[in-house]
Design a protein around this motif. Structure first.
Motif, short mmCIF file in Angstrom:
data_model
loop_
_atom_site.label_atom_id
_atom_site.label_comp_id
_atom_site.label_asym_id
_atom_site.label_seq_id
_atom_site.Cartn_x
_atom_site.Cartn_y
_atom_site.Cartn_z
N ALA A 134 64.30 -114.51 -42.52
CA ALA A 134 63.04 -113.80 -42.29
C ALA A 134 62.94 -113.34 -40.84
CB ALA A 134 61.85 -114.69 -42.63
N CYS A 135 62.25 -112.23 -40.64
CA CYS A 135 61.97 -111.75 -39.29
C CYS A 135 60.70 -112.41 -38.76
CB CYS A 135 61.83 -110.23 -39.29
SG CYS A 135 60.54 -109.62 -40.39
N THR A 136 60.31 -112.04 -37.55
CA THR A 136 59.12 -112.60 -36.91
C THR A 136 58.22 -111.47 -36.42
OG1 THR A 136 60.03 -112.66 -34.67
CG2 THR A 136 60.60 -114.51 -36.12
N ARG A 137 57.22 -111.81 -35.60
CA ARG A 137 56.38 -110.79 -34.97
C ARG A 137 56.96 -110.32 -33.64
NH1 ARG A 137 52.22 -113.88 -33.69
NH2 ARG A 137 51.10 -112.21 -32.62
N LYS A 138 58.19 -110.68 -33.34
CA LYS A 138 58.84 -110.23 -32.11
C LYS A 138 59.41 -108.83 -32.33
CE LYS A 138 59.84 -114.94 -30.61
NZ LYS A 138 60.87 -115.96 -30.32
N THR A 139 58.49 -107.89 -32.49
CA THR A 139 58.85 -106.51 -32.80
C THR A 139 58.44 -105.60 -31.65
OG1 THR A 139 56.72 -106.27 -33.92
CG2 THR A 139 58.61 -106.84 -35.29
N LEU A 140 58.98 -104.39 -31.64
CA LEU A 140 58.59 -103.42 -30.63
C LEU A 140 57.16 -102.95 -30.91
CD1 LEU A 140 61.83 -101.26 -30.44
CD2 LEU A 140 61.04 -102.94 -28.78
N PRO A 141 56.32 -102.87 -29.90
CA PRO A 141 54.94 -102.44 -30.12
C PRO A 141 54.86 -101.14 -30.90
CG PRO A 141 55.19 -103.26 -27.88
CD PRO A 141 56.57 -103.22 -28.48
N LEU A 142 54.00 -101.13 -31.90
CA LEU A 142 53.71 -99.99 -32.76
C LEU A 142 54.81 -99.67 -33.78
CD1 LEU A 142 52.04 -97.55 -30.19
CD2 LEU A 142 50.98 -99.33 -31.58
N ILE A 263 64.68 -119.35 -42.81
CA ILE A 263 65.16 -119.38 -41.43
C ILE A 263 64.64 -118.11 -40.76
CG2 ILE A 263 67.16 -119.47 -39.90
CD1 ILE A 263 68.75 -120.64 -42.28
N SER A 264 63.76 -118.27 -39.76
CA SER A 264 63.21 -117.10 -39.08
C SER A 264 64.05 -116.78 -37.84
CB SER A 264 61.75 -117.31 -38.72
OG SER A 264 61.57 -118.49 -37.95
N VAL A 265 64.31 -115.49 -37.67
CA VAL A 265 65.23 -115.03 -36.64
C VAL A 265 64.58 -113.87 -35.88
CG1 VAL A 265 67.58 -114.25 -36.14
CG2 VAL A 265 67.14 -115.61 -38.21
N GLY A 266 64.11 -114.14 -34.67
CA GLY A 266 63.50 -113.08 -33.87
C GLY A 266 64.48 -111.98 -33.48
N ALA A 267 65.76 -112.34 -33.38
CA ALA A 267 66.76 -111.37 -32.95
C ALA A 267 66.90 -110.19 -33.90
CB ALA A 267 68.11 -112.07 -32.81
N LEU A 268 66.51 -110.36 -35.14
CA LEU A 268 66.65 -109.26 -36.11
C LEU A 268 65.96 -108.00 -35.60
CD1 LEU A 268 65.97 -111.04 -39.53
CD2 LEU A 268 68.14 -110.76 -38.32
N THR A 269 64.82 -108.17 -34.94
CA THR A 269 64.06 -107.01 -34.49
C THR A 269 64.11 -106.80 -32.99
OG1 THR A 269 62.07 -108.42 -34.55
CG2 THR A 269 62.47 -106.98 -36.44
N HIS A 270 64.25 -107.87 -32.21
CA HIS A 270 64.21 -107.65 -30.76
C HIS A 270 65.58 -107.49 -30.12
CE1 HIS A 270 65.53 -111.69 -29.59
NE2 HIS A 270 64.48 -112.27 -30.17
N SER A 271 66.66 -107.74 -30.88
CA SER A 271 67.99 -107.67 -30.27
C SER A 271 69.01 -106.90 -31.10
CB SER A 271 68.53 -109.09 -30.01
OG SER A 271 67.73 -109.77 -29.08
N ALA A 272 68.55 -106.13 -32.06
CA ALA A 272 69.49 -105.38 -32.90
C ALA A 272 70.14 -104.25 -32.09
CB ALA A 272 68.77 -104.80 -34.11
N THR A 273 71.44 -104.10 -32.24
CA THR A 273 72.17 -103.02 -31.60
C THR A 273 71.95 -101.72 -32.35
OG1 THR A 273 73.88 -104.57 -30.85
CG2 THR A 273 74.47 -102.23 -30.90
N VAL A 274 71.78 -100.64 -31.62
CA VAL A 274 71.60 -99.33 -32.25
C VAL A 274 72.82 -99.00 -33.09
CG1 VAL A 274 71.48 -96.86 -31.77
CG2 VAL A 274 70.03 -98.44 -30.51
#
Length: 282
Positions: A134-142, A263-274
């Motif tokens: 699962a992802c978290t709320r550690k996302t890019l604003p908007l 298992i929640s993983v903040g990296a899914l949204t805040h550290s994904a490579t383009v």
């Protein structure tokens, strides 16, 4: 997992703001200088790597907002596996409009495909085990709705979307309330019959204290593998168990093997490579 796209009414304000940022005060002065007003252009969005597509509706909408008459053919819908050289979409229309929207379309398509691809890597790492990524709320604003959609495209699951759709009692809430039991008592009194309560615990003692109050979910924060195994013995079947903290591709399978549910993983949204995608002339 069946994936539905996000509605245009949700996407459009984001795309309009992104186009407005790029067009600035004078529009695309390069295209206006060197391309005839009625010139036509045919192009393809092509993958330059292997991964998972996501964000195709963002690209479509960016182009159609610049020219409603543009033809946009989706070849690889969101959640499709792609390899280098695959055509994701074809576009044909006014050349100035396509070039004006190109960067916004590629930025969002490449970023969201990167999120989906990274998520799929984590999902594949625990293949055969029942735990969910699962992802978290550690996302890019908007961009939260877009990024969470991309996580689903990669086979992951979404945590809460915001502060309003579930009660999540974390360490600072506990400290201010004066302990786990007081925080849970207040949450139980305030929650509606449809509102789930999740409690973050950082020790087995906190977990034991929480269990009699029946939280729906227990977030096991930075537990060791041994502690996760013990938590599963104590609480399995009494609450959904979510492991968080210290999760990476080297540790995620061992964490899943302890028997936790999520298992929640903040990296899914805040550290994904383009993800590498290009717009090439057809």
């Amino acid at each position: 997992m069946y994936i539905t796209g996000l509605p245009d009414i949700l996407l459009e304000p984001i795309i309009r703001d992104a186009l407005r940022e790029d067009l600035g005060r004078a529009g695309d002065v390069t295209a206006a200088a060197v391309i005839a007003p009625k010139a036509r252009f045919q192009a393809e969005f092509r993958s330059r790597a292997a991964g998972v597509s996501a964000g195709i509706d963002c690209a479509r909408l960016a182009l159609s907002l610049m020219d409603p008459q543009i033809r946009f053919e989706i070849v690889k819908p969101d959640a499709s596996p792609v390899v280098a050289g695959d055509v994701i979409a074809r576009v044909e229309g006014n050349a100035r409009a396509i070039l004006a929207a190109e960067r916004v379309a590629l930025n969002l398509l490449s970023h969201l495909s990167g999120v989906a691809t990274l998520t799929k890597t984590y999902v594949d790492a625990i293949d055969g085990l029942p735990a969910k990524i699962a992802c978290t709320r550690k996302t890019l604003p908007l961009l939260r709705a877009l990024q969470k959609h991309a996580v689903r495209c990669g086979g992951g699951f979404n945590h809460r979307y915001g502060l309003d759709d579930a009660i999540l009692i974390k360490d600072n809430h506990i400290a201010i309330c004066g302990g786990v039991t007081k925080a849970l008592e207040k949450a139980k009194a305030a929650a509606s019959h449809t509102m789930k309560i999740e409690l973050e615990v950082d020790s087995l003692d906190q977990l034991r204290a929480a269990l009699p109050y029946g939280p729906d979910v227990l977030l096991l924060d930075n537990f060791s593998l041994k502690e996760l195994e013990e938590a599963v013995k104590l609480a399995k079947g009494k609450a959904v168990l979510e492991a968080s903290g210290g999760v990476n591709l080297e540790t995620v399978r061992a964490i899943a093997e302890t028997g936790v549910d999520v298992i929640s993983v903040g990296a899914l949204t805040h550290s994904a490579t383009v993800f590498d995608i290009g717009l090439d002339a057809a």
